[in-house]
Design a protein around this motif. Structure first.
Motif, PDB file in Angstrom:
ATOM      1  N   THR A  37       2.644  19.139  21.939  1.00 46.64           N
ATOM      2  CA  THR A  37       1.941  20.375  22.272  1.00 46.64           C
ATOM      3  C   THR A  37       2.478  20.915  23.593  1.00 46.64           C
ATOM      4  O   THR A  37       3.426  20.378  24.162  1.00 46.64           O
ATOM      5  CB  THR A  37       0.423  20.134  22.369  1.00 46.64           C
ATOM      6  OG1 THR A  37       0.160  19.302  23.512  1.00 46.64           O
ATOM      7  CG2 THR A  37      -0.107  19.456  21.124  1.00 46.64           C
ATOM      8  N   GLY A  38       1.841  21.946  24.067  1.00 48.76           N
ATOM      9  CA  GLY A  38       2.238  22.492  25.351  1.00 48.76           C
ATOM     10  C   GLY A  38       1.823  21.649  26.530  1.00 48.76           C
ATOM     11  O   GLY A  38       2.193  21.961  27.672  1.00 48.76           O
ATOM     12  N   TRP A  39       1.078  20.594  26.283  1.00 53.26           N
ATOM     13  CA  TRP A  39       0.572  19.742  27.356  1.00 53.26           C
ATOM     14  C   TRP A  39       1.039  18.298  27.213  1.00 53.26           C
ATOM     15  O   TRP A  39       0.436  17.390  27.797  1.00 53.26           O
ATOM     16  CB  TRP A  39      -0.952  19.807  27.395  1.00 53.26           C
ATOM     17  CG  TRP A  39      -1.436  21.213  27.485  1.00 53.26           C
ATOM     18  CD1 TRP A  39      -1.867  21.992  26.457  1.00 53.26           C
ATOM     19  CD2 TRP A  39      -1.499  22.022  28.656  1.00 53.26           C
ATOM     20  NE1 TRP A  39      -2.204  23.235  26.901  1.00 53.26           N
ATOM     21  CE2 TRP A  39      -1.992  23.292  28.255  1.00 53.26           C
ATOM     22  CE3 TRP A  39      -1.197  21.815  29.998  1.00 53.26           C
ATOM     23  CZ2 TRP A  39      -2.176  24.322  29.157  1.00 53.26           C
ATOM     24  CZ3 TRP A  39      -1.382  22.851  30.897  1.00 53.26           C
ATOM     25  CH2 TRP A  39      -1.874  24.083  30.473  1.00 53.26           C
ATOM     26  N   GLY A  40       2.084  18.075  26.450  1.00 52.96           N
ATOM     27  CA  GLY A  40       2.652  16.739  26.346  1.00 52.96           C
ATOM     28  C   GLY A  40       2.787  16.299  24.900  1.00 52.96           C
ATOM     29  O   GLY A  40       2.496  17.045  23.955  1.00 52.96           O
ATOM     30  N   SER A  41       3.240  15.047  24.728  1.00 55.01           N
ATOM     31  CA  SER A  41       3.420  14.438  23.401  1.00 55.01           C
ATOM     32  C   SER A  41       2.405  13.314  23.236  1.00 55.01           C
ATOM     33  O   SER A  41       2.148  12.539  24.173  1.00 55.01           O
ATOM     34  CB  SER A  41       4.837  13.884  23.244  1.00 55.01           C
ATOM     35  OG  SER A  41       5.783  14.925  23.374  1.00 55.01           O
ATOM     36  N   PHE A  42       1.845  13.203  22.031  1.00 56.78           N
ATOM     37  CA  PHE A  42       0.805  12.224  21.737  1.00 56.78           C
ATOM     38  C   PHE A  42       1.212  11.449  20.493  1.00 56.78           C
ATOM     39  O   PHE A  42       1.559  12.053  19.460  1.00 56.78           O
ATOM     40  CB  PHE A  42      -0.547  12.923  21.531  1.00 56.78           C
ATOM     41  CG  PHE A  42      -0.935  13.819  22.675  1.00 56.78           C
ATOM     42  CD1 PHE A  42      -1.593  13.306  23.773  1.00 56.78           C
ATOM     43  CD2 PHE A  42      -0.628  15.177  22.639  1.00 56.78           C
ATOM     44  CE1 PHE A  42      -1.952  14.136  24.827  1.00 56.78           C
ATOM     45  CE2 PHE A  42      -0.989  16.002  23.681  1.00 56.78           C
ATOM     46  CZ  PHE A  42      -1.655  15.477  24.784  1.00 56.78           C
ATOM     47  N   GLU A  43       1.157  10.117  20.565  1.00 57.13           N
ATOM     48  CA  GLU A  43       1.548   9.239  19.465  1.00 57.13           C
ATOM     49  C   GLU A  43       0.317   8.629  18.821  1.00 57.13           C
ATOM     50  O   GLU A  43      -0.662   8.300  19.497  1.00 57.13           O
ATOM     51  CB  GLU A  43       2.473   8.127  19.971  1.00 57.13           C
ATOM     52  CG  GLU A  43       3.799   8.644  20.515  1.00 57.13           C
ATOM     53  CD  GLU A  43       4.734   7.516  20.891  1.00 57.13           C
ATOM     54  OE1 GLU A  43       4.436   6.365  20.524  1.00 57.13           O
ATOM     55  OE2 GLU A  43       5.746   7.789  21.547  1.00 57.13           O
ATOM     56  N   ASP A  44       0.397   8.468  17.529  1.00 59.75           N
ATOM     57  CA  ASP A  44      -0.679   7.855  16.760  1.00 59.75           C
ATOM     58  C   ASP A  44      -0.067   6.902  15.726  1.00 59.75           C
ATOM     59  O   ASP A  44       0.700   7.362  14.860  1.00 59.75           O
ATOM     60  CB  ASP A  44      -1.508   8.927  16.056  1.00 59.75           C
ATOM     61  CG  ASP A  44      -2.708   8.343  15.339  1.00 59.75           C
ATOM     62  OD1 ASP A  44      -3.200   7.283  15.779  1.00 59.75           O
ATOM     63  OD2 ASP A  44      -3.124   8.954  14.331  1.00 59.75           O
ATOM     64  N   PRO A  45      -0.330   5.605  15.789  1.00 56.70           N
ATOM     65  CA  PRO A  45      -1.155   4.901  16.788  1.00 56.70           C
ATOM     66  C   PRO A  45      -0.402   4.715  18.096  1.00 56.70           C
ATOM     67  O   PRO A  45       0.819   4.862  18.153  1.00 56.70           O
ATOM     68  CB  PRO A  45      -1.429   3.568  16.113  1.00 56.70           C
ATOM     69  CG  PRO A  45      -0.233   3.346  15.254  1.00 56.70           C
ATOM     70  CD  PRO A  45       0.191   4.707  14.760  1.00 56.70           C
ATOM     71  N   GLY A  57       4.689  22.899  13.949  1.00 58.69           N
ATOM     72  CA  GLY A  57       3.251  23.015  13.770  1.00 58.69           C
ATOM     73  C   GLY A  57       2.717  24.423  13.962  1.00 58.69           C
ATOM     74  O   GLY A  57       3.451  25.401  14.196  1.00 58.69           O
ATOM     75  N   THR A  58       1.393  24.516  13.878  1.00 57.29           N
ATOM     76  CA  THR A  58       0.716  25.814  13.982  1.00 57.29           C
ATOM     77  C   THR A  58       0.891  26.430  15.365  1.00 57.29           C
ATOM     78  O   THR A  58       1.032  27.649  15.514  1.00 57.29           O
ATOM     79  CB  THR A  58      -0.771  25.648  13.665  1.00 57.29           C
ATOM     80  OG1 THR A  58      -0.913  24.998  12.401  1.00 57.29           O
ATOM     81  CG2 THR A  58      -1.480  26.982  13.634  1.00 57.29           C
ATOM     82  N   GLY A  59       0.856  25.587  16.395  1.00 49.52           N
ATOM     83  CA  GLY A  59       1.008  26.113  17.748  1.00 49.52           C
ATOM     84  C   GLY A  59       2.344  26.797  17.975  1.00 49.52           C
ATOM     85  O   GLY A  59       2.427  27.813  18.688  1.00 49.52           O
ATOM     86  N   GLY A  60       3.402  26.263  17.376  1.00 51.95           N
ATOM     87  CA  GLY A  60       4.710  26.894  17.516  1.00 51.95           C
ATOM     88  C   GLY A  60       4.740  28.291  16.922  1.00 51.95           C
ATOM     89  O   GLY A  60       5.326  29.217  17.504  1.00 51.95           O
ATOM     90  N   TYR A 113       4.838  22.880  28.873  1.00 52.29           N
ATOM     91  CA  TYR A 113       5.056  24.289  28.569  1.00 52.29           C
ATOM     92  C   TYR A 113       3.753  25.091  28.551  1.00 52.29           C
ATOM     93  O   TYR A 113       3.779  26.325  28.526  1.00 52.29           O
ATOM     94  CB  TYR A 113       5.743  24.431  27.217  1.00 52.29           C
ATOM     95  CG  TYR A 113       7.185  24.005  27.224  1.00 52.29           C
ATOM     96  CD1 TYR A 113       8.135  24.694  27.962  1.00 52.29           C
ATOM     97  CD2 TYR A 113       7.602  22.907  26.466  1.00 52.29           C
ATOM     98  CE1 TYR A 113       9.457  24.299  27.964  1.00 52.29           C
ATOM     99  CE2 TYR A 113       8.931  22.523  26.457  1.00 52.29           C
ATOM    100  CZ  TYR A 113       9.860  23.218  27.207  1.00 52.29           C
ATOM    101  OH  TYR A 113      11.169  22.834  27.211  1.00 52.29           O
ATOM    102  N   GLY A 114       2.631  24.375  28.531  1.00 52.95           N
ATOM    103  CA  GLY A 114       1.361  25.098  28.492  1.00 52.95           C
ATOM    104  C   GLY A 114       1.077  25.884  29.751  1.00 52.95           C
ATOM    105  O   GLY A 114       0.380  26.911  29.705  1.00 52.95           O
ATOM    106  N   GLY A 153      -2.139  29.000  21.241  1.00 49.09           N
ATOM    107  CA  GLY A 153      -1.002  28.252  20.712  1.00 49.09           C
ATOM    108  C   GLY A 153      -0.534  27.137  21.622  1.00 49.09           C
ATOM    109  O   GLY A 153       0.070  26.162  21.163  1.00 49.09           O
ATOM    110  N   SER A 154      -0.803  27.259  22.939  1.00 52.93           N
ATOM    111  CA  SER A 154      -0.374  26.189  23.849  1.00 52.93           C
ATOM    112  C   SER A 154      -1.109  24.883  23.589  1.00 52.93           C
ATOM    113  O   SER A 154      -0.596  23.799  23.895  1.00 52.93           O
ATOM    114  CB  SER A 154      -0.588  26.630  25.299  1.00 52.93           C
ATOM    115  OG  SER A 154      -1.976  26.756  25.586  1.00 52.93           O
ATOM    116  N   PHE A 155      -2.322  24.964  23.022  1.00 53.32           N
ATOM    117  CA  PHE A 155      -3.076  23.753  22.704  1.00 53.32           C
ATOM    118  C   PHE A 155      -2.820  23.275  21.276  1.00 53.32           C
ATOM    119  O   PHE A 155      -3.291  22.192  20.907  1.00 53.32           O
ATOM    120  CB  PHE A 155      -4.581  24.001  22.895  1.00 53.32           C
ATOM    121  CG  PHE A 155      -4.959  24.267  24.320  1.00 53.32           C
ATOM    122  CD1 PHE A 155      -5.215  23.219  25.186  1.00 53.32           C
ATOM    123  CD2 PHE A 155      -5.052  25.565  24.802  1.00 53.32           C
ATOM    124  CE1 PHE A 155      -5.562  23.460  26.507  1.00 53.32           C
ATOM    125  CE2 PHE A 155      -5.406  25.811  26.117  1.00 53.32           C
ATOM    126  CZ  PHE A 155      -5.663  24.764  26.980  1.00 53.32           C
TER     127      PHE A 155
END
Length: 259
Positions: free
Chosen positions: A64-72, A163-166, A85-86, A38-40
């Motif tokens: 995610t547990g390893w940061g925030s990612f923006e698209d685009p 999301g699913t990880g949560g 948090y990962g 779930g951390s990923f």
């Protein structure tokens, strides 16, 4: 073989598995898998759409547990701090896996080791604490976005979903909590293994205790019978008193002797 008796010698049967410890080990193993996986995964997904005169544009931010990612990716990204948090989730998952391994290795012990129990409860506290902080943050952000969302502005729209990880880390915390409850709840002690009996009456298999009790009872009965028989032999025999009506035959009475 044991002398004249045709009973094979058996040692004590192996101690039975502690079912509660095996169940707790399974729960901790599942919690470890969900915590690391779930951390990923995506804790939350935020979508923003703009319908201005320059043309529609949209962006998606995944946390995610390893940061925030923006698209685009924005042309000029803002310097935002990353909360990883990962790291505590992976550490808690590894500790939960160690607890599961220790529980499996101690499943045949007659008594539950208190160190493993304390280790499992501490690991559960760490995992539940990290997941609680993450979910409090997710719920707070979702509430703020829902309150501040404009209802009459058609130029902007936004959505925020967990999301699913949560949900995976939430299940990990629940499984770890269930495993800790199984460890803490007192249970009746496991049955002790049957000790090896004497060579004359060896225990046979898992029913050796019942058979050994029967053989010991039969041995006691035989010993008591021998004592009673010996007591009868030692008692003085009763002799019939002489009868006044009986007299010894005169000399020469009886068949003639052949000499």
């Amino acid at each position: 073989m044991s002398g004249a008796y045709a009973y094979p010698q058996y040692g004590p049967p192996p101690a039975p598995f502690a079912v509660g410890r095996l169940v707790a080990a399974g729960l901790f193993a599942v919690a470890a898998a969900f915590a690391v996986g779930g951390s990923f995964g995506a804790f939350s997904v935020y979508r923003f759409e703009s319908r201005l005169s320059r043309g529609p544009s949209s962006s998606t931010t995944t946390t995610t547990g390893w940061g925030s990612f923006e698209d685009p990716l924005p042309a000029d990204p803002l310097p935002t701090p990353k909360i990883l948090y990962g790291i505590p989730l992976v550490v808690a998952g590894v500790l939960a896996l160690v607890v599961a391994l220790l529980l499996v290795l101690s499943a045949r012990r007659p008594t539950e080791p208190p160190a493993v129990r304390s280790f499992g409860v501490g690991t559960t506290g760490l995992l539940v604490g990290v997941v609680s902080v993450i979910w409090l943050q997710l719920i707070t952000i979702a509430r703020n976005i829902a309150v501040n969302r404009p209802t009459d502005d058609i130029a902007f729209s936004s959505s925020y979903v967990i999301g699913t990880g949560g949900y995976l880390i939430l299940l990990a915390a629940l499984f770890a909590l269930a495993g800790a409850v199984v460890l803490v709840v007192p249970r009746r002690p496991a049955p002790q293994p049957v000790p090896p009996g004497p060579a004359m009456y060896p225990p046979l298999g898992p029913e050796g205790q019942w058979q050994q009790a029967q053989w010991q009872q039969q041995a006691q009965w035989q010993q008591q019978a021998q004592w009673q028989q010996q007591a009868q032999w030692q008692q003085p025999r009763w002799q019939q008193p002489p009868s006044p009506y009986w007299q010894a035959p005169p000399p020469g009475w009886g068949p003639p002797s052949q000499s």
